[in-house]
Design a protein around this motif. Structure first.
Motif, PDB file in Angstrom:
ATOM      1  N   LEU A   1     -53.882   3.525  27.852  1.00  0.00           N
ATOM      2  CA  LEU A   1     -53.057   2.258  27.816  1.00  0.00           C
ATOM      3  C   LEU A   1     -51.701   2.316  28.381  1.00  0.00           C
ATOM      4  O   LEU A   1     -50.997   1.139  28.360  1.00  0.00           O
ATOM      5  CB  LEU A   1     -53.173   1.586  26.439  1.00  0.00           C
ATOM      6  N   LYS A   2     -51.256   3.400  28.373  1.00  0.00           N
ATOM      7  CA  LYS A   2     -49.870   3.654  29.013  1.00  0.00           C
ATOM      8  C   LYS A   2     -48.931   3.324  27.991  1.00  0.00           C
ATOM      9  O   LYS A   2     -47.816   2.866  28.313  1.00  0.00           O
ATOM     10  CB  LYS A   2     -49.494   3.025  30.311  1.00  0.00           C
ATOM     11  N   VAL A   3     -49.372   3.590  26.607  1.00  0.00           N
ATOM     12  CA  VAL A   3     -48.234   3.374  25.574  1.00  0.00           C
ATOM     13  C   VAL A   3     -47.046   4.316  25.851  1.00  0.00           C
ATOM     14  O   VAL A   3     -47.578   5.510  25.952  1.00  0.00           O
ATOM     15  CB  VAL A   3     -48.681   3.299  24.328  1.00  0.00           C
ATOM     16  N   LYS A   4     -45.896   3.907  25.759  1.00  0.00           N
ATOM     17  CA  LYS A   4     -44.921   5.042  25.573  1.00  0.00           C
ATOM     18  C   LYS A   4     -44.874   5.986  24.417  1.00  0.00           C
ATOM     19  O   LYS A   4     -45.014   5.424  23.206  1.00  0.00           O
ATOM     20  CB  LYS A   4     -43.375   4.346  25.774  1.00  0.00           C
ATOM     21  N   ARG A   5     -44.923   7.223  24.709  1.00  0.00           N
ATOM     22  CA  ARG A   5     -45.127   8.206  23.732  1.00  0.00           C
ATOM     23  C   ARG A   5     -44.246   7.938  22.571  1.00  0.00           C
ATOM     24  O   ARG A   5     -44.533   8.017  21.285  1.00  0.00           O
ATOM     25  CB  ARG A   5     -44.825   9.523  24.334  1.00  0.00           C
ATOM     26  N   GLU A   6     -42.894   7.480  22.773  1.00  0.00           N
ATOM     27  CA  GLU A   6     -41.829   7.325  21.543  1.00  0.00           C
ATOM     28  C   GLU A   6     -42.323   6.132  20.673  1.00  0.00           C
ATOM     29  O   GLU A   6     -41.736   6.142  19.548  1.00  0.00           O
ATOM     30  CB  GLU A   6     -40.710   7.236  22.305  1.00  0.00           C
ATOM     31  N   LYS A   7     -43.236   5.333  21.173  1.00  0.00           N
ATOM     32  CA  LYS A   7     -43.710   4.321  20.478  1.00  0.00           C
ATOM     33  C   LYS A   7     -44.883   4.410  19.597  1.00  0.00           C
ATOM     34  O   LYS A   7     -45.173   3.651  18.720  1.00  0.00           O
ATOM     35  CB  LYS A   7     -44.107   2.844  21.472  1.00  0.00           C
ATOM     36  N   VAL A   8     -45.554   5.487  19.824  1.00  0.00           N
ATOM     37  CA  VAL A   8     -46.671   5.627  18.990  1.00  0.00           C
ATOM     38  C   VAL A   8     -46.488   6.265  17.826  1.00  0.00           C
ATOM     39  O   VAL A   8     -45.594   7.352  17.864  1.00  0.00           O
ATOM     40  CB  VAL A   8     -47.536   6.619  19.760  1.00  0.00           C
ATOM     41  N   LEU A   9     -47.066   5.754  16.680  1.00  0.00           N
ATOM     42  CA  LEU A   9     -46.870   6.142  15.156  1.00  0.00           C
ATOM     43  C   LEU A   9     -48.340   6.643  14.788  1.00  0.00           C
ATOM     44  O   LEU A   9     -49.295   5.685  14.648  1.00  0.00           O
ATOM     45  CB  LEU A   9     -46.172   5.150  14.273  1.00  0.00           C
ATOM     46  N   VAL A  10     -48.539   7.710  14.555  1.00  0.00           N
ATOM     47  CA  VAL A  10     -49.863   8.151  13.824  1.00  0.00           C
ATOM     48  C   VAL A  10     -49.763   7.735  12.229  1.00  0.00           C
ATOM     49  O   VAL A  10     -49.177   8.406  11.511  1.00  0.00           O
ATOM     50  CB  VAL A  10     -49.998   9.694  14.162  1.00  0.00           C
ATOM     51  N   LEU A  11     -50.714   7.089  11.677  1.00  0.00           N
ATOM     52  CA  LEU A  11     -51.207   6.975  10.372  1.00  0.00           C
ATOM     53  C   LEU A  11     -52.645   7.015  10.155  1.00  0.00           C
ATOM     54  O   LEU A  11     -53.315   6.762  11.109  1.00  0.00           O
ATOM     55  CB  LEU A  11     -50.676   5.575   9.914  1.00  0.00           C
TER      56      LEU A  11
END
Length: 381
Positions: free
Chosen positions: A165-175
């Motif tokens: 999806l080309k989400v910016k890595r710094e935006k991704v939050l793992v829960l």
């Protein structure tokens, strides 16, 4: 820092078979740990019974435009009360509304989605694929570009969304998804027999359990008859219990009526999530033969209930398992190996017991108490 959170849930019903039922318990636990929570439910047939732990607002207006206005008004009112964090679970229109209003208040929006269904959707026939690009995908791209945090889990799903999806890595939050280990637990042999009688399941049979919505992506018609029609399955004195409704339910029921092996299958239909744990308690093996997954809650339900699992190696399934359980992951297109793994577990009690012990220990990281602390630490960092 004061911890205040708006949580937008797309639907709630105490009789629902969907997993949204779980969310309320997670929010209650977060509230017990000091978070001021307002739960906004877009579509509710029941109001969750939470006492005064959390504030609940259920949308009432009908019609698309009216509902947009209503949700916008609710969010502005809550922002005026000092809320500055909004968590939106799955529903994309609500996420877009929240994003656009939050900007004016300097608030943050967290959007949850987990699943490798992008790969599946991009392979659909041309007309459904065009419709998907113009509707779902375009909304998802807007959210990707404007949300503060794109929330997913487990860990491999973060890599998936960055790549696909080309989400910016710094935006991704793992829960993580959570599991109420007090609801989903194993029982002794006497209680298991009593539950089998209550549910109308033969006491002498080993039970292989499938729990999920009956949709094309779960590949019921590809995997399940192939398993049940096996002579090895019959020799193992097993019965396949299928719990779930969905768009393929009628098709599957018609196939079932024609099957020569229907004595090995019980189609239960849709069961409220509040009651689903009884089926886990009578099972011996759990199966999840899906073509697409994210963070499969049914798998951690099975693990917590003391069940070994045979599953396809898709999405984040591998991430949530220990080393022994991972040996029973199978390529999504290899139904022969899938069947062989199920038969092996049915006929090797010592292997089942080894995996059961591992699963019950491994699943502790997903208990509601552990996951609620994870939410608080990562959202209010």
């Amino acid at each position: 820092m004061e911890k205040k959170l708006i949580y937008i849930l797309n639907s709630y019903s105490k009789n629902s078979a969907q997993h949204f039922y779980h969310v309320v318990h997670l929010l209650e636990t977060m509230a017990d740990q000091g978070v001021d929570i307002t739960l906004v439910i877009e579509k509710a047939t029941d109001i969750p019974e939470v006492g005064n732990k959390i504030k609940i607002i259920c949308q009432k207006d009908n019609g698309k435009i009216a509902r947009v206005r209503e949700l916008s008004k609710i969010l502005r009112s809550l922002f005026d009360e000092g809320y500055r964090k909004v968590f939106v679970r799955i529903t994309m229109p609500a996420a877009i509304i929240a994003i656009n209003i939050a900007k004016k208040y300097g608030a943050e929006v967290y959007f949850w989605q987990s699943g490798d269904n992008l790969t599946y959707d991009k392979k659909q026939p041309i007309l459904p694929r065009i419709k998907w690009y113009l509707t779902n995908y375009s909304l998802l791209v807007y959210i990707r570009d404007h949300v503060n945090f794109f929330v997913t889990g487990p860990e491999s799903m973060a890599d998936y969304y960055v790549k696909n999806l080309k989400v910016k890595r710094e935006k991704v939050l793992v829960l993580y998804n959570d599991i109420d280990d007090k609801r989903f637990e194993s029982v002794n042999e006497a209680d298991q027999k009593a539950l089998k009688e209550k549910l109308g399941i033969p006491i002498d049979k080993k039970v292989v359990l499938f729990v999920h919505r009956l949709t094309p992506v779960k590949r019921f018609s590809y995997q399940i008859p192939f398993l049940a029609e096996s002579e090895d399955f019959r020799r193992a004195n097993a019965i396949l219990i299928v719990v779930g409704g969905g768009p393929e339910e009628n098709i599957i029921y018609e196939e079932y009526k024609k099957s020569l092996f229907k004595d090995c299958i019980q189609l239960i239909g849709k069961v409220p999530n509040a009651e689903i744990m009884d089926y886990y308690k009578v099972a011996d093996v759990f199966i999840n033969p899906s073509y697409s997954e994210g963070f499969p809650r049914v798998v951690i339900e099975a693990m917590s209930s003391g069940l070994p699992v045979v599953a396809t190696d898709v999405g984040g399934t591998r991430d949530i398992m220990g080393p022994e359980q991972k040996k029973f992951l199978v390529d999504k297109d290899d139904r022969t190996e899938f069947r062989n793994k199920v038969i092996y577990l049915l006929t090797h009690s010592e292997v089942r017991n080894k995996i059961i012990l591992e699963n019950k220990e491994h699943v502790k990281r997903y208990t509601t108490d552990s996951v609620s602390k994870m939410y608080i630490e990562r959202i209010f960092k």
